[in-house]
Design a protein around this motif. Structure first.
Motif, PDB file in Angstrom:
ATOM      1  N   SER A   1       0.843  -1.189   0.000  1.00 37.65           N
ATOM      2  CA  SER A   1       0.000   0.000   0.000  1.00 37.65           C
ATOM      3  C   SER A   1       0.881   1.243   0.000  1.00 37.65           C
ATOM      4  N   VAL A   2       0.500   2.200  -0.838  1.00 38.49           N
ATOM      5  CA  VAL A   2       1.280   3.431  -0.959  1.00 38.49           C
ATOM      6  C   VAL A   2       0.326   4.615  -1.038  1.00 38.49           C
ATOM      7  N   SER A   3       0.872   5.796  -0.881  1.00 35.65           N
ATOM      8  CA  SER A   3       0.066   6.997  -1.064  1.00 35.65           C
ATOM      9  C   SER A   3      -0.125   7.267  -2.545  1.00 35.65           C
ATOM     10  N   ARG A   4      -1.089   8.096  -2.859  1.00 33.71           N
ATOM     11  CA  ARG A   4      -1.329   8.492  -4.245  1.00 33.71           C
ATOM     12  C   ARG A   4      -0.056   9.023  -4.894  1.00 33.71           C
ATOM     13  N   GLU A   5       0.707   9.822  -4.140  1.00 33.31           N
ATOM     14  CA  GLU A   5       1.912  10.447  -4.684  1.00 33.31           C
ATOM     15  C   GLU A   5       3.012   9.429  -4.972  1.00 33.31           C
ATOM     16  N   GLN A   6       2.983   8.290  -4.278  1.00 36.31           N
ATOM     17  CA  GLN A   6       4.032   7.285  -4.447  1.00 36.31           C
ATOM     18  C   GLN A   6       3.689   6.226  -5.495  1.00 36.31           C
ATOM     19  N   ALA A   7       2.443   6.237  -5.991  1.00 32.31           N
ATOM     20  CA  ALA A   7       1.971   5.143  -6.848  1.00 32.31           C
ATOM     21  C   ALA A   7       2.806   5.002  -8.113  1.00 32.31           C
ATOM     22  N   GLU A   8       3.102   6.112  -8.762  1.00 29.54           N
ATOM     23  CA  GLU A   8       3.858   6.031 -10.010  1.00 29.54           C
ATOM     24  C   GLU A   8       5.261   5.482  -9.770  1.00 29.54           C
ATOM     25  N   GLN A   9       5.910   5.916  -8.685  1.00 27.38           N
ATOM     26  CA  GLN A   9       7.256   5.439  -8.378  1.00 27.38           C
ATOM     27  C   GLN A   9       7.239   3.946  -8.074  1.00 27.38           C
ATOM     28  N   ALA A  10       6.215   3.499  -7.349  1.00 27.59           N
ATOM     29  CA  ALA A  10       6.097   2.070  -7.049  1.00 27.59           C
ATOM     30  C   ALA A  10       5.875   1.264  -8.328  1.00 27.59           C
ATOM     31  N   GLU A  11       5.059   1.792  -9.225  1.00 26.13           N
ATOM     32  CA  GLU A  11       4.807   1.114 -10.494  1.00 26.13           C
ATOM     33  C   GLU A  11       6.096   0.979 -11.308  1.00 26.13           C
ATOM     34  N   LEU A  12       6.875   2.046 -11.348  1.00 25.46           N
ATOM     35  CA  LEU A  12       8.137   2.008 -12.079  1.00 25.46           C
ATOM     36  C   LEU A  12       9.090   0.975 -11.483  1.00 25.46           C
ATOM     37  N   ALA A  13       9.122   0.914 -10.141  1.00 27.45           N
ATOM     38  CA  ALA A  13      10.013  -0.053  -9.485  1.00 27.45           C
ATOM     39  C   ALA A  13       9.604  -1.481  -9.821  1.00 27.45           C
ATOM     40  N   LEU A  14       8.311  -1.759  -9.823  1.00 28.92           N
ATOM     41  CA  LEU A  14       7.844  -3.105 -10.150  1.00 28.92           C
ATOM     42  C   LEU A  14       8.126  -3.448 -11.614  1.00 28.92           C
ATOM     43  N   HIS A  15       7.894  -2.471 -12.490  1.00 29.17           N
ATOM     44  CA  HIS A  15       8.190  -2.706 -13.906  1.00 29.17           C
ATOM     45  C   HIS A  15       9.673  -2.977 -14.129  1.00 29.17           C
TER      46      HIS A  15
END
Length: 300
Positions: free
Chosen positions: A14-28
């Motif tokens: 679970s992440v904040s809205r602001e962290q979602a894109e960074q988390a997505e990039l890390a997973l990709h």
């Protein structure tokens, strides 16, 4: 070989809205095959004001990897990106093919709107009815699957109108569900506008899935070819609707329809007043705390 069950590794955090894109990039970066964004607190996903992130305040991310996944490398990547501070914030599970599919099938079923319009999740069988208009849609981050009252209210209105030969605008298109429904009902052209490039990609994919790519044109607001439309659909929020009122009203052809949604009950009068100059008195339909407004441009 029959009987062999393929397994996947699924990571959740679970992440904040602001962290979602960074988390997505890390997973990709670690080879995620699929990433799903989910709501943590039952907040609806609606199109926000232009330039803001179209996600919930707190987002649950699920990343799917081939099994066995390099869990240590994925954990380090997420920690290095700053979205989590400790390994305990990440959970893992193994998912079999049939379990993954069953969870998806259990959550999304064909849904009917009005008399003839249906949304049918891809891979499922729609109604055996030759008069049914079936919109194939993959659930996911793409906003607007028909499950939220604001989208359902718009789809029910679309079901009741003959779109044959009409020019339509879906402003704040999200998944493109409204614009695609208009195209399936015979619209001659549909312009789908959204401030999020990912939404435009989802709309393009869904249009191809439904065989209406030639009818739809997708663009960012800055590239929007402002013109005259016979139907304008805008399922966004009250603030942006009021802000956009002069621009949207200027695009209404004589006797054109405008459908506005994403409006809470206490906001309806203010939104209606913003469009009264072109459409007179707007009619109101309510479901739960959400309101849909409909108006028709008076002949100039």
């Amino acid at each position: 070989m029959s009987g062999v069950v393929r397994a996947w590794a699924e990571v959740s955090l679970s992440v904040s809205r602001e962290q979602a894109e960074q988390a997505e990039l890390a997973l990709h970066s670690q080879g995620a095959l699929a990433i799903t964004f989910e709501d943590q607190a039952d907040d609806p996903v609606l199109e926000p004001a232009l330039g803001t992130a179209p996600l919930w305040p707190v987002v649950n991310l699920r990343g799917l990897f081939e099994h066995p996944a390099d869990r240590l490398a994925i954990t380090f990547a997420l920690m290095a990106s700053g979205v989590v501070q400790r390994p305990e914030a990440i959970s893992w599970r193994e998912v079999a093919d049939q379990d993954w599919e069953r969870a998806w099938m259990d959550r999304f079923q064909p849904m009917q709107f009005g008399r003839h319009l249906w949304i049918v999740p891809s891979g499922m069988q729609g109604p055996d009815d030759p008069s049914a208009v079936q919109l194939k849609l993959d659930p996911g981050l793409a906003f607007g699957t028909g499950t939220h009252p604001t989208t359902a209210l718009c789809l029910e209105w679309i079901d009741g109108l003959d779109f044959e030969g009409l020019r339509a605008l879906d402003f704040g298109c999200g998944s493109g569900v409204l614009g695609i429904a208009a195209a399936l009902k015979g619209a001659a052209s549909v312009c789908c506008v959204d401030n999020d490039p990912q939404a435009l990609l989802a709309t393009t994919d869904n249009a191809a899935r439904n065989g209406v790519s030639a009818t739809l044109h997708c663009c960012l607001p800055k590239d929007w070819p402002v013109g005259q439309y016979d139907v304008i659909l805008a399922n966004i929020l009250a603030g942006p609707l009021i802000e956009l009122a002069p621009q949207l009203m200027s695009c209404l052809a004589n006797e054109a329809h405008i459908v506005l949604s994403g409006i809470l009950e206490h906001q309806a009068n203010e939104v209606a007043a913003a469009y009264a100059g072109a459409c007179g008195r707007l009619t109101q339909q309510q479901r739960e705390e959400w309101v849909r407004l409909h108006g028709q441009r008076q002949i100039a």
